[in-house]
Motif scaffolding. Structure first.
Motif, short mmCIF file in Angstrom:
data_model
loop_
_atom_site.label_atom_id
_atom_site.label_comp_id
_atom_site.label_asym_id
_atom_site.label_seq_id
_atom_site.Cartn_x
_atom_site.Cartn_y
_atom_site.Cartn_z
N LEU A 1 5.27 37.19 -19.26
CA LEU A 1 6.31 36.03 -18.62
C LEU A 1 6.12 34.56 -18.58
O LEU A 1 6.20 33.64 -19.38
CB LEU A 1 6.64 36.55 -17.76
N GLU B 1 1.53 37.06 -15.01
CA GLU B 1 1.96 38.37 -15.70
C GLU B 1 2.31 38.68 -16.94
O GLU B 1 2.68 37.23 -17.57
CB GLU B 1 3.17 38.22 -15.30
N THR B 2 1.42 39.36 -17.48
CA THR B 2 1.63 39.48 -19.24
C THR B 2 3.08 39.69 -19.12
O THR B 2 4.13 40.34 -19.18
CB THR B 2 1.57 41.04 -18.97
N GLN C 1 12.66 35.39 -16.32
CA GLN C 1 11.82 33.92 -16.16
C GLN C 1 13.06 32.66 -15.65
O GLN C 1 13.12 31.96 -14.70
CB GLN C 1 10.47 33.27 -16.86
N SER D 1 1.52 32.02 -18.07
CA SER D 1 0.22 32.01 -18.55
C SER D 1 -0.21 31.99 -16.60
O SER D 1 0.63 31.06 -15.78
CB SER D 1 -0.88 31.33 -19.24
N VAL E 1 8.47 35.16 -5.25
CA VAL E 1 7.65 35.84 -6.87
C VAL E 1 7.13 35.16 -8.13
O VAL E 1 6.38 35.18 -9.15
CB VAL E 1 9.21 36.46 -7.87
N GLY F 1 3.66 34.04 -7.79
CA GLY F 1 2.83 35.61 -7.86
C GLY F 1 2.56 35.52 -9.52
O GLY F 1 1.02 35.67 -10.21
N TRP F 2 3.83 35.03 -10.46
CA TRP F 2 3.47 35.66 -11.32
C TRP F 2 2.28 34.51 -12.35
O TRP F 2 2.06 34.82 -12.86
CB TRP F 2 5.27 35.23 -12.04
N HIS F 3 2.80 33.06 -11.64
CA HIS F 3 1.82 32.08 -12.04
C HIS F 3 0.53 32.33 -11.16
O HIS F 3 -0.52 31.69 -12.97
CB HIS F 3 2.07 30.65 -11.13
N TYR F 4 0.66 32.37 -10.80
CA TYR F 4 -1.06 32.97 -9.34
C TYR F 4 -1.60 34.03 -10.60
O TYR F 4 -2.80 33.76 -11.04
CB TYR F 4 -1.21 33.51 -8.48
N PHE F 5 -1.49 34.96 -10.61
CA PHE F 5 -1.34 36.18 -11.83
C PHE F 5 -1.34 36.41 -13.35
O PHE F 5 -1.72 36.70 -13.94
CB PHE F 5 -1.26 37.40 -11.25
#
Length: 168
Positions: free
Chosen positions: A34, A31-32, A5, A36, A22, A25-29
């Protein structure tokens, strides 16, 4: 705060579009392990991804957020259409169906599904749904079938119900 991150955030802050997407996407989904779910930050990074250069994936992301009214945004079909059109024309295959859907919803909301002389929305909608169906979208294939069936039931000009009898 993970090393991945940290590195991705540094790259995004330096203006690397791919890193911005990236992080979006991490913030949208969420990412486990990494991040919330944070749709506002997803919107922030997707907007950064669009700001410096045209990017079909960033346009798709923003168009989807506007379409569904996420990330602190209201449902805004005009903005969704704008970004999804740029994305679809930029070659993002995921955008083909969403762009067709945005066009369909706008047509229904503006014209109550009526054909207006000089403005034929259905051919354009069908074009994008067919393009999505050709790329394997079963939802798009179903929409093509429904629209074609509906179009055969009414006169394209006046929307009167078509008769199946042969009157001469």
């Amino acid at each position: 705060y993970s090393k991945a991150q940290e590195c991705m955030t540094k790259a995004a802050n330096l203006g690397y579009t791919e890193a911005q997407l990236v992080l979006a996407g991490w913030h949208y989904f969420g990412e486990t392990g990494l991040l919330s779910v944070n749709r506002s930050k997803a919107l922030y990074y997707a907007t950064l991804g669009c700001s410096r250069e045209r990017n079909a994936d960033a346009d798709y992301f923003l168009g989807s957020l506007h379409f569904f009214g996420e990330g602190g945004l209201e449902n805004a079909l005009y903005l969704a259409k704008h970004y999804l059109e740029r994305s679809a024309k930029g070659g993002c295959e995921m955008a083909y169906y969403m762009y067709g859907l945005a066009l369909l919803k706008l047509w229904k909301s503006q014209y109550n599904g009526m054909n207006v002389p000089g403005h034929g929305a259905i051919p354009r909608i069908l074009y994008w749904f067919r393009k999505a169906a050709a790329n394997g979208s079963s939802d798009a294939a179903r929409m093509v079938e429904e629209l074609e069936k509906s179009a055969k039931q009414n006169c394209a000009y006046c929307r009167k119900v078509a008769s199946s009898t042969d009157e001469t």
